[in-house]
Design a protein around this motif. Structure first.
Motif, mmCIF file in Angstrom:
data_model
loop_
_atom_site.group_PDB
_atom_site.id
_atom_site.type_symbol
_atom_site.label_atom_id
_atom_site.label_comp_id
_atom_site.label_asym_id
_atom_site.label_seq_id
_atom_site.Cartn_x
_atom_site.Cartn_y
_atom_site.Cartn_z
ATOM 1 N N SER A 100 0.832 -1.209 0.000
ATOM 2 C CA SER A 100 0.000 0.000 0.000
ATOM 3 C C SER A 100 0.866 1.259 0.000
ATOM 4 C CB SER A 100 -0.915 0.009 1.225
ATOM 5 O OG SER A 100 -0.134 0.181 2.395
ATOM 6 N N PHE A 101 0.223 2.379 -0.313
ATOM 7 C CA PHE A 101 0.927 3.659 -0.308
ATOM 8 C C PHE A 101 1.341 4.046 1.107
ATOM 9 C CE2 PHE A 101 -1.236 4.022 -4.413
ATOM 10 C CZ PHE A 101 -0.189 4.466 -5.199
ATOM 11 N N ASP A 102 0.612 3.539 2.129
ATOM 12 C CA ASP A 102 1.004 3.822 3.511
ATOM 13 C C ASP A 102 2.299 3.090 3.871
ATOM 14 O OD1 ASP A 102 -1.220 5.401 3.927
ATOM 15 O OD2 ASP A 102 -2.462 3.707 4.586
ATOM 16 N N ALA A 103 2.424 1.832 3.429
ATOM 17 C CA ALA A 103 3.623 1.042 3.743
ATOM 18 C C ALA A 103 4.820 1.487 2.910
ATOM 19 C CB ALA A 103 3.345 -0.441 3.511
ATOM 20 N N ILE A 104 4.575 1.822 1.632
ATOM 21 C CA ILE A 104 5.658 2.240 0.723
ATOM 22 C C ILE A 104 5.204 3.519 0.020
ATOM 23 C CG2 ILE A 104 7.144 1.558 -1.183
ATOM 24 C CD1 ILE A 104 6.332 -1.363 -0.570
ATOM 25 N N PRO A 105 5.504 4.689 0.599
ATOM 26 C CA PRO A 105 5.010 5.928 -0.003
ATOM 27 C C PRO A 105 5.584 6.211 -1.395
ATOM 28 C CG PRO A 105 6.083 6.355 2.118
ATOM 29 C CD PRO A 105 6.216 4.901 1.827
ATOM 30 N N LYS A 106 6.870 5.876 -1.613
ATOM 31 C CA LYS A 106 7.513 6.151 -2.904
ATOM 32 C C LYS A 106 8.007 4.840 -3.504
ATOM 33 C CE LYS A 106 10.351 8.896 -1.006
ATOM 34 N NZ LYS A 106 11.365 9.791 -0.535
ATOM 35 N N THR A 107 7.922 4.737 -4.794
ATOM 36 C CA THR A 107 8.343 3.517 -5.482
ATOM 37 C C THR A 107 9.811 3.203 -5.222
ATOM 38 O OG1 THR A 107 6.713 3.933 -7.195
ATOM 39 C CG2 THR A 107 8.435 2.384 -7.735
ATOM 40 N N ILE A 108 10.646 4.222 -5.139
ATOM 41 C CA ILE A 108 12.075 3.991 -4.953
ATOM 42 C C ILE A 108 12.355 3.308 -3.608
ATOM 43 C CG2 ILE A 108 12.662 6.211 -3.906
ATOM 44 C CD1 ILE A 108 14.691 4.466 -6.634
ATOM 45 N N ASP A 109 11.442 3.442 -2.646
ATOM 46 C CA ASP A 109 11.614 2.809 -1.338
ATOM 47 C C ASP A 109 11.156 1.357 -1.322
ATOM 48 O OD1 ASP A 109 12.536 5.248 -0.383
ATOM 49 O OD2 ASP A 109 10.520 5.891 0.208
ATOM 50 N N ALA A 110 10.533 0.897 -2.400
ATOM 51 C CA ALA A 110 9.968 -0.458 -2.420
ATOM 52 C C ALA A 110 11.040 -1.532 -2.259
ATOM 53 C CB ALA A 110 9.193 -0.684 -3.713
ATOM 54 N N HIS A 111 12.185 -1.344 -2.867
ATOM 55 C CA HIS A 111 13.238 -2.351 -2.790
ATOM 56 C C HIS A 111 13.597 -2.667 -1.341
ATOM 57 C CE1 HIS A 111 17.437 -3.776 -2.665
ATOM 58 N NE2 HIS A 111 17.092 -4.469 -3.747
ATOM 59 N N ASP A 112 13.934 -1.639 -0.578
ATOM 60 C CA ASP A 112 14.338 -1.869 0.808
ATOM 61 C C ASP A 112 13.184 -2.395 1.655
ATOM 62 O OD1 ASP A 112 16.846 -1.024 0.116
ATOM 63 O OD2 ASP A 112 16.558 1.024 0.839
ATOM 64 N N ALA A 113 11.992 -1.846 1.451
ATOM 65 C CA ALA A 113 10.841 -2.277 2.245
ATOM 66 C C ALA A 113 10.481 -3.734 1.958
ATOM 67 C CB ALA A 113 9.638 -1.380 1.951
ATOM 68 N N LEU A 114 10.545 -4.139 0.703
ATOM 69 C CA LEU A 114 10.156 -5.507 0.348
ATOM 70 C C LEU A 114 11.268 -6.515 0.629
ATOM 71 C CD1 LEU A 114 8.106 -4.801 -2.881
ATOM 72 C CD2 LEU A 114 7.279 -5.197 -0.563
ATOM 73 N N LEU A 115 12.486 -6.049 0.825
ATOM 74 C CA LEU A 115 13.539 -6.955 1.292
ATOM 75 C C LEU A 115 13.241 -7.421 2.720
ATOM 76 C CD1 LEU A 115 16.998 -5.624 0.081
ATOM 77 C CD2 LEU A 115 16.030 -7.873 -0.290
ATOM 78 N N LYS A 116 12.674 -6.520 3.518
ATOM 79 C CA LYS A 116 12.375 -6.859 4.906
ATOM 80 C C LYS A 116 11.203 -7.826 5.024
ATOM 81 C CE LYS A 116 14.076 -2.418 6.452
ATOM 82 N NZ LYS A 116 13.698 -1.073 6.805
ATOM 83 N N THR A 117 10.243 -7.738 4.085
ATOM 84 C CA THR A 117 9.038 -8.572 4.199
ATOM 85 C C THR A 117 9.114 -9.847 3.357
ATOM 86 O OG1 THR A 117 7.979 -7.245 2.487
ATOM 87 C CG2 THR A 117 7.555 -6.637 4.780
#
Length: 200
Positions: A100-117
């Motif tokens: 969601s946009f709340d969990a990952i506000p910017k696309t560029i942050d998706a890599h790091d956020a999805l590495l954790k999950t």
């Protein structure tokens, strides 16, 4: 004593670098021309001749030219998908709280956020399996002349006319080359500005 021997050996090897090569094969300009005759892509976006090989890779490593072309096509296809994904993810997300946009506000942050999950590990697994299972057989077939670089048999929507198919192959190469540059620009602008599309 050891230092003196090391210095003398280094000087001897250094001097050898400037000596002429024995039986050096004569370089020919026909190797590069043969590559452009055998493969699509020797044109620019205007349709004019564009034979770009500044490192002379085609002339230096002729047996590896199919591998180079396979890599160019594969990276171009991946980059085209990446450009679309970068832009689309700023506007639309797939269902799920972790995307969601709340969990990952910017696309560029998706890599790091999805590495954790965890989803990035699944992606790595599937790409790794593709490379382990498909790539060696595909490249052997390419080296044996049984398939063209980049041809995985997904030709249901390809033009039947050979001239139209050649034009599509050139378009794919040019669009892939542009996308490889564009995805680097998108990532850089996204990090520098901190904004999503249009990255200003």
């Amino acid at each position: 004593m050891k230092t003196a021997c090391a210095v003398l050996a280094a000087l001897a090897l250094g001097a050898e670098a400037f000596s002429p090569m024995p039986n050096a094969p004569a370089r020919s300009s026909t190797a590069l021309n043969d590559v452009w005759d055998d493969y699509a892509g020797g044109v620019d976006y205007r349709g004019k001749e564009f034979k770009f090989d500044p490192l002379n890779l085609a002339e230096t490593y002729p047996p590896l030219v199919p591998w180079f072309r396979e890599c160019e096509i594969r990276h171009g296809r991946t980059a085209m998908l990446a450009v679309v994904g970068f832009i689309a993810e700023d506007k639309v997300r797939i269902p799920g709280e972790m995307y969601s946009f709340d969990a990952i506000p910017k696309t560029i942050d998706a890599h790091d956020a999805l590495l954790k999950t965890g989803p990035m590990y699944q992606l790595l697994l599937f790409i790794g399996l593709w490379d382990i299972i498909i790539t060696p057989m595909a490249m052997k077939a390419t080296g044996d002349g049984e398939r063209e670089p980049g041809d995985f048999g997904f030709t249901q929507f390809a033009p039947k006319d050979p001239a139209a198919l050649a034009k599509k192959k050139e378009s794919e190469l040019l669009n892939g080359r542009l996308a490889m540059i564009a995805v680097g620009g998108i990532a850089t602008q996204s990090i520098v500005t901190g904004h999503g599309f249009p990255y200003i």
